[in-house]
Design a protein around this motif. Structure first.
Motif, mmCIF file in Angstrom:
data_model
loop_
_atom_site.group_PDB
_atom_site.id
_atom_site.type_symbol
_atom_site.label_atom_id
_atom_site.label_comp_id
_atom_site.label_asym_id
_atom_site.label_seq_id
_atom_site.Cartn_x
_atom_site.Cartn_y
_atom_site.Cartn_z
ATOM 1 N N PRO A 223 34.243 41.321 35.282
ATOM 2 C CA PRO A 223 34.718 42.637 34.827
ATOM 3 C C PRO A 223 33.623 43.703 34.878
ATOM 4 O O PRO A 223 32.469 43.456 34.521
ATOM 5 C CB PRO A 223 35.170 42.373 33.387
ATOM 6 C CG PRO A 223 35.499 40.917 33.357
ATOM 7 C CD PRO A 223 34.532 40.265 34.300
ATOM 8 N N ASN A 224 34.019 44.885 35.357
ATOM 9 C CA ASN A 224 33.171 46.083 35.383
ATOM 10 C C ASN A 224 31.912 45.914 36.231
ATOM 11 O O ASN A 224 30.934 46.638 36.056
ATOM 12 C CB ASN A 224 32.770 46.490 33.965
ATOM 13 C CG ASN A 224 32.408 47.961 33.871
ATOM 14 O OD1 ASN A 224 33.025 48.806 34.544
ATOM 15 N ND2 ASN A 224 31.435 48.295 33.054
ATOM 16 N N GLN A 248 33.757 52.175 42.644
ATOM 17 C CA GLN A 248 32.861 51.055 42.948
ATOM 18 C C GLN A 248 32.785 50.027 41.816
ATOM 19 O O GLN A 248 31.924 49.164 41.837
ATOM 20 C CB GLN A 248 31.446 51.539 43.300
ATOM 21 C CG GLN A 248 31.365 52.231 44.649
ATOM 22 C CD GLN A 248 29.945 52.581 45.032
ATOM 23 O OE1 GLN A 248 29.097 52.829 44.179
ATOM 24 N NE2 GLN A 248 29.660 52.617 46.315
ATOM 25 N N ARG A 249 33.670 50.097 40.863
ATOM 26 C CA ARG A 249 33.737 49.060 39.833
ATOM 27 C C ARG A 249 34.781 48.026 40.212
ATOM 28 O O ARG A 249 35.690 48.286 41.007
ATOM 29 C CB ARG A 249 34.069 49.687 38.476
ATOM 30 C CG ARG A 249 32.961 50.607 37.962
ATOM 31 C CD ARG A 249 31.724 49.823 37.579
ATOM 32 N NE ARG A 249 30.616 50.693 37.187
ATOM 33 C CZ ARG A 249 29.471 50.268 36.662
ATOM 34 N NH1 ARG A 249 29.284 48.976 36.480
ATOM 35 N NH2 ARG A 249 28.514 51.111 36.346
ATOM 36 N N ALA A 250 34.666 46.836 39.632
ATOM 37 C CA ALA A 250 35.508 45.712 40.036
ATOM 38 C C ALA A 250 36.991 46.017 39.881
ATOM 39 O O ALA A 250 37.789 45.717 40.778
ATOM 40 C CB ALA A 250 35.139 44.470 39.212
ATOM 41 N N ARG A 261 40.639 38.815 42.651
ATOM 42 C CA ARG A 261 40.736 38.572 41.222
ATOM 43 C C ARG A 261 39.564 39.227 40.501
ATOM 44 O O ARG A 261 38.471 39.368 41.058
ATOM 45 C CB ARG A 261 40.713 37.065 40.911
ATOM 46 C CG ARG A 261 41.824 36.260 41.513
ATOM 47 C CD ARG A 261 43.106 36.329 40.719
ATOM 48 N NE ARG A 261 42.985 35.582 39.470
ATOM 49 C CZ ARG A 261 43.930 35.533 38.547
ATOM 50 N NH1 ARG A 261 45.041 36.214 38.723
ATOM 51 N NH2 ARG A 261 43.779 34.814 37.452
ATOM 52 N N VAL A 262 39.787 39.627 39.249
ATOM 53 C CA VAL A 262 38.718 40.007 38.326
ATOM 54 C C VAL A 262 38.843 39.060 37.141
ATOM 55 O O VAL A 262 39.839 39.094 36.420
ATOM 56 C CB VAL A 262 38.826 41.474 37.877
ATOM 57 C CG1 VAL A 262 37.779 41.776 36.809
ATOM 58 C CG2 VAL A 262 38.637 42.418 39.063
ATOM 59 N N THR A 263 37.851 38.205 36.958
ATOM 60 C CA THR A 263 37.947 37.106 35.998
ATOM 61 C C THR A 263 36.815 37.170 34.992
ATOM 62 O O THR A 263 35.647 37.395 35.362
ATOM 63 C CB THR A 263 37.899 35.744 36.730
ATOM 64 O OG1 THR A 263 38.913 35.721 37.740
ATOM 65 C CG2 THR A 263 38.141 34.596 35.774
ATOM 66 N N HIS A 264 37.164 36.967 33.730
ATOM 67 C CA HIS A 264 36.171 36.917 32.655
ATOM 68 C C HIS A 264 35.244 35.729 32.865
ATOM 69 O O HIS A 264 35.648 34.690 33.392
ATOM 70 C CB HIS A 264 36.892 36.805 31.313
ATOM 71 C CG HIS A 264 36.019 37.091 30.129
ATOM 72 N ND1 HIS A 264 35.121 36.184 29.616
ATOM 73 C CD2 HIS A 264 35.907 38.203 29.352
ATOM 74 C CE1 HIS A 264 34.498 36.706 28.576
ATOM 75 N NE2 HIS A 264 34.958 37.934 28.385
#
Length: 320
Positions: A223-224, A248-250, A261-264
């Motif tokens: 994230p981010n 330009q952030r995820a 995907r954006v994964t914790h």
């Protein structure tokens, strides 16, 4: 008497009872400013417990949380020429390397290891941004090639965690040459039909983004995370336009199709296990650290001999 009781005695007690407190017990979150206790932060994989901000994490700490039981084997990487250009700015290049090695405790900016994740054999490579900005050097190129060769030899997937500011300035064109070298290594995996998964962490920029960091079969990001080639300020000055918020952030890249995907970070292990076993055509992983134990065989019972029948007794007539 009051002066002695109220001032002198507390002062003497404070001098003798003073204890030295280590400086690294608390860490301030750069996002929300919360003071975090070091043990609590480590148990949460360097993620702020207040705002969920993902702080930097070393490759060894990442591998300890990723591999089963924290057990992994390092892959030996060939060492390149130490100072091929005899580069010098304010310091000599070898002196900068020694300073980075002393600060991080690592030999270079990338660590390669092999082990099991969710009982799935895998090869992993991770960059350390604390080592000269995770810059792409000849050693980093050799590390990616070594990881690909081990994956090919053992028929395992390759997972790469990127974190870099670009190619290493002190190696000049030799650092930039790692872009085609690593691209060929990724192509070797693709020809062997072995999965190559990239996890982009904060920050991933420059020539790393223009090569192996964007060639994964599956692109995952934390994230981010800042992900891009040129900086936002350079782009604004070039196109003379204001960039959108979160550029330009995820999450922005996910919305525009650049990521899958954006994964914790705490969910990354389960995510990788699911994706890897799916791509390797393996059955779903067994939940838990160890598979369920096999049931113990039940011993067969021998048939018991039939019980002797009691002798029949004559019924006595009831008295009249």
């Amino acid at each position: 008497m009051n002066w002695i009781t109220n001032y002198v005695r507390p002062t003497i007690n404070s001098l003798f009872s003073r204890r030295e407190v280590p400086e690294n017990l608390w860490t301030k979150c750069p996002e929300c400013g919360t003071m975090l206790f070091h043990r609590e932060l480590k148990d949460n994989q360097n993620v702020c417990t207040s705002c969920d901000h993902h702080m930097a994490i070393t490759p060894r700490e990442r591998f300890a949380a990723l591999f089963d039981g924290g057990i992994f084997t390092e892959v030996k990487v060939p060492k390149p020429v130490a100072d091929p250009l005899h580069f010098r700015d304010q310091k000599k290049y070898p002196d900068r390397l020694k300073a980075a090695q002393k600060a991080t405790g690592e030999h270079e900016a990338m660590l390669v290891a092999e082990g099991e994740i969710g009982r799935t054999p895998v090869v992993c490579a991770a960059q350390d941004f604390a080592f000269m900005g995770g810059s792409m050097s000849m050693y980093v190129g050799n590390a990616i090639i070594a990881a690909a060769e081990v994956a090919l030899a053992k028929k395992r997937p390759l997972v790469l965690f990127s974190a870099a500011g670009g190619a290493r300035m002190q190696e000049g064109i030799l650092g930039l040459m790692q872009m085609p070298r690593t691209t060929v290594a990724v192509e070797m995996l693709r020809e062997a039909k072995l999965p190559y998964i990239v996890v982009l962490t904060h920050p991933t920029t420059g020539g790393v983004t223009a090569s192996y960091a964007m060639l994964g079969d599956v692109q995952i990001a934390e994230p981010n995370a800042l992900i891009g080639f040129a900086g936002a300020r350079v782009i604004e000055q070039t196109i003379r336009e204001k960039l959108p918020e979160g550029f330009q952030r995820a999450e922005y890249l996910l919305d525009h199709g650049m990521l899958d995907r954006v994964t914790h970070r705490k969910e990354m292990r389960d995510e990788l296990v699911t994706v890897l076993r799916m791509l390797m055509q393996l059955p779903p992983a067994v939940r838990g650290d160890l598979p369920a134990p096999a049931p113990e065989p039940v011993p067969e019972k021998k048939p018991e001999p039939p019980a002797a029948k009691p002798e029949a007794t004559e019924k006595k007539a009831a008295p009249k």
